[in-house]
Design a protein around this motif. Structure first.
Motif, PDB file in Angstrom:
ATOM      1  N   LYS A  28       0.824  -1.215   0.000  1.00 22.60           N
ATOM      2  CA  LYS A  28       0.000   0.000   0.000  1.00 22.60           C
ATOM      3  C   LYS A  28       0.857   1.263   0.000  1.00 22.60           C
ATOM      4  CE  LYS A  28      -3.773   2.444   0.444  1.00 22.60           C
ATOM      5  NZ  LYS A  28      -4.445   2.882  -0.784  1.00 22.60           N
ATOM      6  N   ASP A  30       3.371   4.189  -1.004  1.00 20.99           N
ATOM      7  CA  ASP A  30       3.535   4.853  -2.302  1.00 20.99           C
ATOM      8  C   ASP A  30       4.835   4.457  -2.988  1.00 20.99           C
ATOM      9  OD1 ASP A  30       2.563   6.971  -4.213  1.00 20.99           O
ATOM     10  OD2 ASP A  30       4.535   7.809  -3.707  1.00 20.99           O
ATOM     11  N   ARG A  36       0.775   6.220  -8.406  1.00 22.94           N
ATOM     12  CA  ARG A  36      -0.416   5.419  -8.703  1.00 22.94           C
ATOM     13  C   ARG A  36      -1.117   5.062  -7.405  1.00 22.94           C
ATOM     14  NH1 ARG A  36       3.534   3.125 -12.227  1.00 22.94           N
ATOM     15  NH2 ARG A  36       2.994   3.366 -14.434  1.00 22.94           N
ATOM     16  N   ASP A  37      -2.429   4.978  -7.476  1.00 18.82           N
ATOM     17  CA  ASP A  37      -3.206   4.656  -6.289  1.00 18.82           C
ATOM     18  C   ASP A  37      -3.567   3.176  -6.281  1.00 18.82           C
ATOM     19  OD1 ASP A  37      -4.722   5.324  -3.892  1.00 18.82           O
ATOM     20  OD2 ASP A  37      -6.501   4.924  -5.101  1.00 18.82           O
ATOM     21  N   LEU A  38      -3.374   2.528  -5.145  1.00 22.57           N
ATOM     22  CA  LEU A  38      -3.725   1.120  -4.973  1.00 22.57           C
ATOM     23  C   LEU A  38      -4.622   1.010  -3.748  1.00 22.57           C
ATOM     24  CD1 LEU A  38      -3.086  -1.808  -6.066  1.00 22.57           C
ATOM     25  CD2 LEU A  38      -1.402  -1.951  -4.223  1.00 22.57           C
ATOM     26  N   SER A  39      -5.840   0.543  -3.945  1.00 17.64           N
ATOM     27  CA  SER A  39      -6.782   0.435  -2.830  1.00 17.64           C
ATOM     28  C   SER A  39      -6.315  -0.632  -1.855  1.00 17.64           C
ATOM     29  CB  SER A  39      -8.175   0.085  -3.351  1.00 17.64           C
ATOM     30  OG  SER A  39      -8.179  -1.202  -3.954  1.00 17.64           O
ATOM     31  N   PHE A  40      -6.847  -0.574  -0.639  1.00 18.13           N
ATOM     32  CA  PHE A  40      -6.467  -1.558   0.373  1.00 18.13           C
ATOM     33  C   PHE A  40      -6.834  -2.972  -0.073  1.00 18.13           C
ATOM     34  CE2 PHE A  40      -6.088   1.961   3.432  1.00 18.13           C
ATOM     35  CZ  PHE A  40      -4.938   1.557   4.102  1.00 18.13           C
ATOM     36  N   ILE A  41      -8.015  -3.123  -0.657  1.00 18.97           N
ATOM     37  CA  ILE A  41      -8.438  -4.469  -1.052  1.00 18.97           C
ATOM     38  C   ILE A  41      -7.544  -5.023  -2.156  1.00 18.97           C
ATOM     39  CG2 ILE A  41     -10.137  -3.703  -2.785  1.00 18.97           C
ATOM     40  CD1 ILE A  41     -11.873  -6.098  -1.822  1.00 18.97           C
ATOM     41  N   ASP A  42      -7.092  -4.128  -3.082  1.00 19.06           N
ATOM     42  CA  ASP A  42      -6.184  -4.585  -4.145  1.00 19.06           C
ATOM     43  C   ASP A  42      -4.795  -4.906  -3.586  1.00 19.06           C
ATOM     44  OD1 ASP A  42      -8.149  -4.405  -6.013  1.00 19.06           O
ATOM     45  OD2 ASP A  42      -7.471  -2.516  -6.893  1.00 19.06           O
ATOM     46  N   GLY A 410     -15.679  -5.567  -5.381  1.00 22.99           N
ATOM     47  CA  GLY A 410     -15.000  -5.726  -4.100  1.00 22.99           C
ATOM     48  C   GLY A 410     -15.373  -7.033  -3.420  1.00 22.99           C
ATOM     49  N   LYS A 413     -13.631  -9.921  -5.186  1.00 27.43           N
ATOM     50  CA  LYS A 413     -12.213 -10.019  -4.822  1.00 27.43           C
ATOM     51  C   LYS A 413     -12.046 -10.661  -3.451  1.00 27.43           C
ATOM     52  CE  LYS A 413     -10.810  -6.060  -7.639  1.00 27.43           C
ATOM     53  NZ  LYS A 413     -10.363  -4.642  -7.650  1.00 27.43           N
TER      54      LYS A 413
END
Length: 453
Positions: A28, A30, A36-42, A410, A413
């Motif tokens: 998570k 940076d 780039r943004d990465l969600s917590f679930i990803d 979500g 996943k």
């Protein structure tokens, strides 16, 4: 901690959960994907896929993550490949401390299902052997294609292949090397060795050494064990049978739609990798339903016990096959190779098949609901087999995909995350862990028969 909660059967569960949480938090950051943004679930999806050596990805590993992010993924793959309990016990051993009985049981169940072995010598030997094989694989890949597999890429792919993870730095996986026999041979060798099991690999190495010594001393070497013979025979049969079917079906399709056919090498590679590795040299999304069904079967069987591979395992498949044959012939014993199996082994295999069927069936229904597949089948054609393929791929920790994973909701996943986790630990392991909390009733009920069939 409650003694039941600290049962050795729960140690791998805690270890894998801790690695997933730490890995997800690191991914998570940076620095792992600047700008780039990465969600917590990803992030946790990727960490779970790496620790469970699955290879399913919601973002492209090679382009989305920086070198820092890729190294985090690689570390998680290596940890998950051998089992975190292995490394924990290795550290204890190297520090000169006594390895506890619980660690001995946990690691032995993970590696060779034999709690009587010398844990220290075995683990040191396993880690040295694995690092040596991965190093040789990286050198060969780099020599075969210094441009496509520079030092960093060669090491990444060698570890990913041996650990049967399937993560690749290339968005199209290995399709660029589809017709390269050298690269294909290295990858297949790494995948097969990683999926045979550490016990089988150790025995084969010892037998090779015995054979060399026997030629010098003119003393005959001992034959391989029953377990190793069953694993080798079953693995070879599945590789060849899978390759033949894929080659035949995909070339029939090519003739029907006037497209390029499939070569023997590509079909054989796909048969090897779909057992649990997750690399692909063919476009999975364009394959026929028949090929996908065959691959689903191969994914479910997976590799062998005590290996980096997932699935129900080759020995479970042979036990089930032996059970069916014995019932057809009217035999009371289930024969596999040289011996008849114990009733406990047969019951364990049938229990595993039953639990796996319930888990997968429930997951496929849940995925169908979460991904909107409750529409009339005329409006959702093809979606069911895609979701089924994805669910089996996650549960068997394979990582092959028809392209559905990045588009999952979500909830979808989360379902795949749970499938990967349960599949890596093994449903029977979780059942045993849960049973360790239970106590056997101190009474017996009267027994009777029910008419069946």
């Amino acid at each position: 901690m409650n003694s039941k909660a600290s049962s050795p059967f729960w140690m791998p569960v805690y270890a894998f959960l801790a690695a997933i949480v730490v890995g997800g938090l690191l991914l998570k950051l940076d620095v792992c994907h600047p700008g780039r943004d990465l969600s917590f679930i990803d992030a946790f999806f990727t960490a779970t896929s790496a620790v469970c050596v699955t290879g399913l990805a919601v973002v492209d590993t090679g382009t989305f993550f920086s070198h820092a992010g890729q190294l985090v993924i690689l570390a998680l793959i290596q940890l998950g490949g051998l089992g975190i309990m292995t490394y924990a016990s290795l550290v204890i051993y190297l520090l000169g401390k006594k390895v506890s009985a619980s660690d001995r049981i946990a690691v032995s169940q993970t590696l060779i299902h034999d709690p009587s072995f010398n844990i220290g010598h075995f683990i040191v030997g396993v880690v040295v052997a694995v690092l040596s094989i991965e190093g040789i694989g990286a050198i060969l890949l780099n020599r075969l294609d210094p441009v496509g597999f520079d030092f960093y890429s060669a090491v990444f792919h060698s570890i990913s292949a041996f650990c049967n993870a399937g993560f690749s730095l290339y968005s199209d996986s290995l399709t660029a090397w589809r017709d390269n026999p050298g690269v294909n041979a290295v990858f297949m060798a790494l995948i097969i060795m990683g999926g045979l099991g550490f016990y089988v690999m150790t025995e084969l190495w010892q037998k090779l050494c015995d054979l060399i010594r026997s030629r010098k001393s003119k003393v005959s070497a001992h034959a391989i064990s029953w377990h190793t013979r069953i694993v080798l025979e079953t693995s070879l049969f599945l590789i060849i049978a899978g390759g033949v079917v894929i080659y035949f079906i995909e070339n029939l399709k090519a003739r029907a739609v006037s497209s390029e056919g499939v070569g023997t090498l590509a079909a054989l590679f796909q048969s090897v990798t779909c057992r649990t590795a997750g690399f692909n040299s063919m476009d999975i999304s364009s394959m026929t339903n028949i090929s996908l069904l065959i691959m689903i079967g191969l994914m479910l069987i997976g590799g062998s016990p005590g290996s980096c591979a997932g699935g129900l395992k080759t020995t479970t498949f042979r036990t089930w096959l032996g059970f069916i044959i014995s019932k057809i012939k009217g035999h009371s014993q289930v024969k596999v190779g040289w011996y008849a199996l114990s009733e406990e082994s047969v019951n364990r295999a049938l229990t595993l098949l039953t639990i796996a069927s319930v888990i997968l069936g429930s997951a496929i229904i849940a995925l169908s609901i979460s991904e909107g597949n409750y529409l009339p089948h005329t409006r959702a054609r093809g979606h069911f087999i895609e979701l089924t393929f994805e669910a089996v791929s996650a549960f068997a920790t394979v990582g092959l995909s028809t392209g559905v994973t990045p588009t999952l909701s979500g909830a979808g996943k989360m379902i795949i995350i749970m499938l990967m986790f349960v599949g890596r630990l093994g449903p029977v392991w979780l059942l045993t862990a849960i049973n360790s909390w239970q106590s056997e009733p101190r009474y017996r009920l009267p027994e009777d028969d029910l008419p069946l069939g």
